[in-house]
Design a protein around this motif. Structure first.
Motif, short mmCIF file in Angstrom:
data_model
loop_
_atom_site.label_atom_id
_atom_site.label_comp_id
_atom_site.label_asym_id
_atom_site.label_seq_id
_atom_site.Cartn_x
_atom_site.Cartn_y
_atom_site.Cartn_z
N LYS B 67 0.85 -1.21 0.00
CA LYS B 67 0.00 0.00 0.00
C LYS B 67 0.87 1.24 0.00
O LYS B 67 1.67 1.46 0.91
CB LYS B 67 -0.88 -0.03 1.26
CG LYS B 67 -1.72 1.22 1.49
CD LYS B 67 -3.11 1.04 0.89
CE LYS B 67 -4.01 2.23 1.18
NZ LYS B 67 -3.61 3.44 0.47
N ASP B 69 1.52 5.45 -0.10
CA ASP B 69 0.94 6.67 0.44
C ASP B 69 1.93 7.77 0.14
O ASP B 69 2.77 8.12 0.96
CB ASP B 69 0.71 6.50 1.95
CG ASP B 69 0.06 7.74 2.56
OD1 ASP B 69 -0.22 8.70 1.80
OD2 ASP B 69 -0.14 7.77 3.78
N ASN B 72 2.83 10.58 2.40
CA ASN B 72 3.55 10.26 3.65
C ASN B 72 4.80 9.44 3.37
O ASN B 72 5.16 8.56 4.13
CB ASN B 72 2.63 9.49 4.60
CG ASN B 72 1.69 10.44 5.30
OD1 ASN B 72 2.12 11.43 5.89
ND2 ASN B 72 0.40 10.17 5.19
N THR B 85 8.59 4.97 6.69
CA THR B 85 8.02 4.62 5.39
C THR B 85 9.08 4.80 4.32
O THR B 85 10.04 5.53 4.50
CB THR B 85 6.81 5.51 5.02
OG1 THR B 85 7.24 6.87 4.98
CG2 THR B 85 5.69 5.37 6.04
N GLY B 89 5.97 5.67 0.41
CA GLY B 89 5.10 5.74 1.58
C GLY B 89 4.64 4.38 2.08
O GLY B 89 3.71 4.28 2.87
#
Lengths: 544, 304, 319
Positions: B67, B69, B72, B85, B89
């Protein structure tokens, strides 16, 4: 089958009406049994990928989001659909196109760097979010064939390639290069289409910028709806220079090619021995690359060889380099170049118009030649007979003392651009080279050119040293010595050498490099907009 | 003693033998020795911790290792992301756990399979002798004439990159050592009197191999498996560094560690490579500790 | 002895031929060929099939497999190793260029790791069970447990980029004349390589020293009242030397194969570096020659080692 097809076609008409009203030109390409041939699916992919965020984060704001194949500029019409991030719309389009959510698409790429891998991970996640499953892999082995194997039937397929999506790029010397490959039978992934062919013909039909502009407007509007390939972002080029170097007014431009950067006037802070040495990269590991495929990427190509014309940073011809004067007829079908007096090669031999003729003829017989250059030379009268071996020389080339005359069968709008990039090579050293194994000729272990610098010492895989050519027609260069190390953009050695103070000039397209270079307080990085579009290719042919 | 009674006695031994009642107790002694070796125990503990955290990754983290992101990205470790991360991310902790599954599978799996293959070929051909023995010996010599990394790279360039291919390559390059050992054991053991005796009782070759010879060779076999597991896990990381390992869409320890190639990551984002680098090193170290302990515990010349 | 050596060499040749055939066959089965890897994909799409065909023809890639193999093998026996596809450079030239760099690095690493490893291993064995022994054991295992490139990169980051004490990579710079000009470049890669190799030598010499110390003649020497250091050094070490020689022999192939990754990390222009480039670029003739050469090196090393062991340890007889 037939019913599904009808449904799809009806869907397209509907979708076209829904999403494309407002544009004057409404067109849809034929849909075959492959779901990716449905424009709605391609539009959905474009909507699903949040390029704004990717550019801002992953690419660190060092690229521009693309809304067309062609970079920004006068030839781009207003009102192209930017396909801004809209996952909802993507889902609607997929639903309308009956997208099979259990299908897993195969996305391939061929760059080995970490940034590309990260980008692929991002694309995978964005597409998964709207219900398109993909896996990605870097192509191995015969990359060229896996990407470019064309179908036997250029319109109906089936495909001769196995992938569904491909991440690639087009670097262009001229705008036509973005579209010309998509002529029927030109690419492995997009079926031929008469309407598109006509639009492509239009941008090639004239060297008049106004006529070309009209053609570019039309084809980009067409593209914006059909998304034969999905443009993702415009790559910038980053020139970096240490504070030891001063260009003394030399221009900055597209360093992937040659332009009037005025390296003969550059200066560099002398070292403790008073010697003016500039360090750079792109030295060869095994051989020097012949300068006719990558026209200006390597330092050797840039400074050891010379060209007939000089161009500006945007690659438009501004005058002669080795040519004292040049002339093109109004219809663009004849041209002549007169060389400056007293030109010589680095080994002292005279450089003559015969060398120019030799270079053009040799280039015609070498398979790995830049497409724009090749297009110019194949437009020459008699080029076909020469290529096939029926004639001993190209009838369209004649030499008259210091002047070389060219006559063309068909108009090439990029004639002058070609001669601003095409390096002239010495006939006396290469006349016995086998054109098919041109690159393997011993000449490329230590080439002789006529450019502003000559090669002084080669240590393959260690370094190459260049010193000023004392007989250069533009004057003797001011930097005593240029030393190049074998590192390239996106390669850890570039940053290593730069950090160690062994890099005064270079360029890179890798945004990761840029941040590291900017972190060095003695380095400045100059971003340059270049025509270089990264995109997703889509295999729209039916599968076997 | 009459001939009949002797037969009966042997029949009884045979019976016990087949019921495995006479299996040697040496293994238990070896185990006790192993457990007395502090480093080996430490190795077993570390190994188990890493192995079980990888297996039970979903219980330890809610994060999905794939996943992304982007907003971030490159964040330092926090309560939410224990190992921070990465550049897209993704949660590095989750990636290390899930990556461990693949890397351990590749390392341990290839180690086990190559050992099994080596043992089967070595035991069989060593016991049989004749042309099949010569053939196997020559083939193994062929593989062992290459420096390991050259052979691995050569095979990568021939069969291409994928998870399965990598395991195949490791097995191809790894079976030779085990084979030679199994064969040597076999050659010496088949001359031993008790084996010859068993043979004269009419026990099948396979069952002699399985019940009598292998248990004796178990120590060296285990040592070999641990050593090759350690080597394969390091090789996976090395190949990733060269860009010739498992495809990047699969998180493996090597692929995660690969980001350290980027000098900027190496200098500024320690959490992207140091935890995974530590986990790899600790895991390999623990395997080596176990292997070393096993060697000491099972090597008769080191008794006492 | 001489007869033995000659016989071994004659066994070696068919082995090499079989391996060369298998390697040739393997590379034949890979997708793609030299031509496709010579042309970058962005350009390949613009080349006509006829042009591609002509290129293949010019490289002799259109001949049947066996014909190509036999021609290639015949050339090798005549001392013609062929040409690299990418640059047309004779492979012999590439070897002459790259081999010194690799040998230089590996020799230094091998030398240091052997000396340090033997010393540490002996110390460890003599003080068996002491904290020193335990520390060295753990240290040695750590040495073989850290991924090579990570270790290399960290060392480079610290000593070359952050502290700036030593060059980060490369081997030759313009103007280098003496070996002292070049020496700083080899320090980091050789250090990393040595440390990674030391562990193995240390473990090996420790166990062979332990083994030697329990031998009868040592016990005899001790009972004769010889000083402990003399026993250890003269008797123990000499016997322990045999396995060390064996170990070095096994490590001789590392001269070619051991530095592949470190060469990459430190941009060391050696044969390992060249091999990676060749593998990535499907430069088959080069891939094959380097692979074969390394096999040749391994086989020769095992021959040398057999001879040396026989010379050192009178108990070993060649037959």
């Amino acid at each position: 089958m037939g019913e599904v097809m009808l449904k799809k076609l009806a869907g397209v008409a509907l979708a076209t009406a829904m999403f494309m009203s407002g544009t004057s030109l409404v067109s849809a390409e034929t849909i075959n049994s492959e779901a990716l041939s449905d424009p709605r699916v391609r539009q959905a992919i474009a909507y699903a990928i949040d390029m704004d965020t990717i550019v801002e984060t992953l690419l660190e704001g060092r690229a521009l989001v693309a809304d067309s194949m062609l970079p920004n500029g006068p030839n781009k019409p207003d009102g192209l659909n930017p396909y801004s991030y809209d996952p909802e719309k993507a889902r609607e389009l997929l639903a309308a196109a009956d997208w099979d959510t259990s299908r897993e698409l195969d996305l391939v790429y061929y760059y080995g760097d970490q940034l590309t891998a990260d980008l692929m991970a991002a694309v995978q996640a964005y597409l998964a979010d709207v219900g398109i499953k993909i896996t990605y892999r870097q192509l191995q082995g015969d990359v060229g064939a896996q990407l470019t194997a064309k179908p036997d039937d250029a319109v109906n397929g089936p495909a001769n390639i196995t992938w569904d999506l491909g991440y690639g790029a087009a670097a262009a010397l001229v705008g036509q290069e973005y579209f010309n490959p998509y002529k029927t039978g030109g690419v492995s992934h997009t079926p031929g289409n008469a309407e598109r062919d006509a639009l492509i013909a239009k941008i090639n039909s004239s060297s008049d910028p106004e006529v070309q502009k009209e053609g570019y407007f039309a084809i980009q509007k067409y593209w914006s709806e059909n998304l034969n390939s999905i443009p993702l972002y415009y790559q910038q080029l980053f020139v970096f220079e240490s504070d030891r170097v001063n260009r003394n007014g030399g221009a900055y431009g597209n360093d992937q090619y040659n332009y009037n950067w005025g390296i003969e006037n550059w200066t560099v802070t002398p070292d403790e021995n008073g010697k003016k040495v500039m360090y750079t990269n792109t030295a060869p590991a095994q051989f020097f690359e012949a300068p006719w495929l990558n026209l200006g990427i390597w330092m050797t190509t840039k400074i050891v060889f010379d060209r007939l014309l000089e161009v500006d940073g945007a690659l438009n011809p501004i005058g002669g380099s080795m040519a004292e004067s040049y002339e093109v007829s109004a219809d663009g079908l004849t041209a002549s170049f007169t060389l400056k007096d007293g030109l010589t090669w680095h080994d002292g031999e005279a450089l003559t118009a015969d060398d120019v003729k030799f270079s053009i003829e040799t280039a015609l017989r070498i398979p790995t030649i830049h497409a724009v250059v090749r297009n110019t030379f194949t437009s020459l009268t008699g080029s076909e007979a020469y290529e096939s071996g029926a004639a001993d020389s190209v009838s369209g080339i004649s030499v008259d003392g210091n002047t070389i005359n060219l006559s063309f069968d068909t108009l090439d709008p990029n004639l002058l651009i070609t001669f601003g990039q095409f390096a002239i090579l010495p006939e006396h050293l290469l006349k016995n080279a086998d054109p098919l194994q041109f690159q393997q000729d011993p000449f490329w272990q230590n080439p002789i050119g006529s450019g502003v610098y000559k090669i002084e010492e080669v240590q393959m895989n260690d370094f190459t040293r260049y010193v000023p050519f004392e007989n250069y027609h533009g004057g003797v260069a001011k930097i005593d010595e240029i030393v190049a190390f074998p590192s390239y953009d996106g390669d850890a050695n570039l940053i290593k050498n730069a950090t160690a103070g062994r890099m005064d000039y270079g360029f890179t397209k890798n945004t990761g490099d840029v941040a590291s270079l900017e972190a060095l307080d003695f380095m400045r990085v100059i971003p340059v907009d270049i025509p270089y579009t990264r995109m997703i290719w889509i295999n729209q042919f039916s599968r076997k | 003693m009459s001939r009949r009674s002797l037969d009966r006695k042997f029949d009884r031994i045979l019976e016990l033998e087949e019921a495995q009642k006479l299996s040697p107790s040496r293994r238990n002694r070896a185990l006790a020795k192993l457990l007395n070796n502090r480093l080996a125990v430490l190795g077993i503990i570390l190994f188990s911790i890493i192995l079980f955290s990888a297996i039970f990754a979903p219980l330890l983290t809610d994060a999905n290792p794939l996943k992304i992101d982007l907003r971030n990205a490159s964040k330092a470790p926090s309560a939410e992301h224990w190992f921070g991360t990465d550049k897209t991310g993704r949660d590095v902790f989750a990636r290390v756990l899930y990556g461990g599954r693949v890397s351990i599978l590749v390392g341990l799996g290839s180690g086990l399979i190559s050992a099994v293959i080596g043992i089967i070929i070595g035991a069989y051909t060593g016991f049989k002798g004749g042309w099949i023995d010569v053939l196997a010996l020559r083939v193994s010599e062929l593989f062992m004439s290459f420096p390991q990394i050259i052979l691995v790279l050569l095979l990568v360039s021939i069969i291409g990159q994928s998870l399965l291919n990598l395991m195949i390559i490791f097995i191809l390059t790894g079976w030779g050592g085990m084979y030679r050992m199994a064969r040597a054991q076999m050659l010496s053991l088949r001359e031993e009197e008790y084996v010859q005796a068993l043979q004269s009782f009419g026990l099948s070759t396979a069952s002699i191999c399985y019940k009598h010879i292998l248990p004796n060779a178990l120590g060296p076999v285990m040592v070999n498996i641990t050593l090759s597991t350690a080597a394969f896990i390091l090789a996976e990381a090395g190949l990733s560094y060269l860009g010739l390992g498992v495809p990047l869409n699969i998180p493996t320890w090597g692929n995660i560690l690969n980001t350290a190639q980027d000098l900027r990551v190496l200098q500024n984002y320690w959490w992207m490579w140091l935890p995974v680098g530590t986990v790899i090193s600790v895991f390999v170290l623990s395997v080596n500790f176990i292997g070393d302990g096993l060697r000491d515990a099972t090597d008769p010349s080191q008794q006492g | 002895m001489l007869v033995y050596v000659i016989r071994r060499i004659f066994v070696l040749i068919p082995m090499l031929v079989v391996i060369s055939f298998l390697v040739y066959l393997g590379l034949e089965l890979t997708p793609g060929d030299a031509v496709s890897s010579l042309i970058n994909p962005e350009v390949a799409s613009r080349i006509t099939p006829e042009q591609l065909q002509a290129l293949r023809e010019s490289y002799g890639l259109n001949d049947p497999f066996l014909v190509r193999y036999v021609i290639w093998l015949g050339n090798i026996f005549q001392g013609n190793f062929g040409h690299s596809l990418a640059g047309g450079v004779p492979i012999a030239t590439i070897f002459l260029d790259r081999l010194p760099a690799t040998l230089e690095l590996s020799f230094v690493a091998l030398l240091f790791s052997t000396i340090i490893g033997c010393i540490l291993g002996t110390i460890s064995a003599l003080r068996r069970g002491s904290p020193t022994d335990n520390f060295l054991t753990v240290f040695g295992m750590l040495g073989v447990s850290v991924p090579e490139f990570l270790f290399g990169l960290s060392v480079m980051l610290i000593f070359a980029l952050n502290l700036g004490w030593l060059p980060a990579g490369g081997r030759l710079m313009p103007g280098y004349e003496t070996i002292w000009d070049r020496a700083p470049h080899i320090v980091l890669p050789a250090m990393v390589l040595s440390l990674m190799m030391t562990a193995g030598v240390m473990r090996y010499s420790r166990s062979s020293m332990l083994d030697a110390l329990t031998r009868d003649f040592i016990i005899t020497a001790r009972s004769k009242g010889l000083p402990e250091w003399r026993i250890n050094l003269l008797h123990g070490f000499r016997v322990a030397l045999t396995p060390v020689v064996v170990l070095i022999g096994f490590r001789l192939p590392l001269l070619i194969g051991g530095s592949v990754i470190i060469e990459q990390v430190f941009q060391w222009p050696g044969i390992g570096n060249e091999f990676i480039t060749a593998v990535r670029g499907s430069d088959y003739p080069l891939v094959m020659m380097i692979a074969l050469f390394s096999v040749f090196a391994v086989l020769m090393a095992s021959l040398i080692i057999d001879v040396l062991t026989a010379l050192i340890d009178p108990r070993v007889r060649l037959n």
